[in-house]
Design an enzyme around this catalytic site. Structure first.
Site, mmCIF file in Angstrom:
data_model
loop_
_atom_site.group_PDB
_atom_site.id
_atom_site.type_symbol
_atom_site.label_atom_id
_atom_site.label_comp_id
_atom_site.label_asym_id
_atom_site.label_seq_id
_atom_site.Cartn_x
_atom_site.Cartn_y
_atom_site.Cartn_z
ATOM 1 N N HIS A 138 44.200 30.975 38.397
ATOM 2 C CA HIS A 138 43.691 31.322 39.732
ATOM 3 C C HIS A 138 43.026 30.103 40.327
ATOM 4 O O HIS A 138 42.319 29.366 39.620
ATOM 5 C CB HIS A 138 42.677 32.471 39.666
ATOM 6 C CG HIS A 138 43.288 33.727 39.164
ATOM 7 N ND1 HIS A 138 44.183 34.451 39.900
ATOM 8 C CD2 HIS A 138 43.183 34.351 37.975
ATOM 9 C CE1 HIS A 138 44.585 35.483 39.191
ATOM 10 N NE2 HIS A 138 43.995 35.444 38.005
ATOM 11 N N TYR B 179 40.261 28.921 48.829
ATOM 12 C CA TYR B 179 41.494 28.535 48.130
ATOM 13 C C TYR B 179 41.864 27.056 48.272
ATOM 14 O O TYR B 179 42.827 26.600 47.663
ATOM 15 C CB TYR B 179 42.655 29.415 48.627
ATOM 16 C CG TYR B 179 42.433 30.885 48.321
ATOM 17 C CD1 TYR B 179 42.492 31.350 47.012
ATOM 18 C CD2 TYR B 179 42.138 31.799 49.329
ATOM 19 C CE1 TYR B 179 42.271 32.688 46.709
ATOM 20 C CE2 TYR B 179 41.919 33.143 49.042
ATOM 21 C CZ TYR B 179 41.980 33.572 47.736
ATOM 22 O OH TYR B 179 41.762 34.886 47.428
#
Ligand code: DHK
Length: 142
Positions: A99, A22
């Site tokens: 995302h 991430y």
């Protein structure tokens, strides 16, 4: 132009959470990037995060009034939530799905998105920059 930016569960842990997937930016860093981008584009943003599906559903319902576009990273609920899908269907403003990672290149359980069928555009795998790209896309669409 007023844009609602919604973030789902565990995104409050960005920075500490699997940085190899991430990135090392925190959600506050992403909010800063969104504020900067929105200012350049002449947009006003409302940036929120919740770990609770019902709260996200209520925020989506509330976007029917006062917002021109929605950016959503529904995080884990992307792959499970018919309730979020149904709430998004109520909207007549453009929805951009974002995302940080590319879920379709990860575990099979992340390959289905309940947000995608109601999204005008899907932006994946671009890290924090994906949020800025989503605001730019809304700028084009609106
Ligand atoms: C974030 C999550 O929390 C995951 O559950 C999704 C998404 C992917 C992201 O890449 O931003 O599968």
């Amino acid at each position: 132009m007023k844009i609602l930016i919604l973030n789902g569960p565990n995104l409050n842990m960005l920075g500490a959470r699997e940085p190899e997937i991430y990135g090392d930016q925190t959600l506050d860093d992403i909010k800063g990037l969104c504020l900067e981008t929105a200012e350049k584009l002449g947009q006003a943003i409302d940036f929120r995060q919740s770990n609770h599906e019902g709260e996200l559903v209520e925020w989506i319902q509330g976007a029917r009034e006062g917002f021109d576009g929605l950016v959503i990273n529904a995080a884990g609920y992307t792959h499970t939530s018919v309730a979020i899908h149904d709430a998004l269907k109520l909207l007549d403003i453009p929805v951009i799905e974002v995302h940080l990672s590319n879920p379709k290149e990860r575990e099979e359980f992340r390959h289905t998105s309940y947000v995608e069928p109601v999204a005008a555009e899907v932006i994946v795998g671009q890290g924090a920059k994906g949020y800025a790209l989503a605001l730019e896309k809304l700028g084009e669409l609106l």
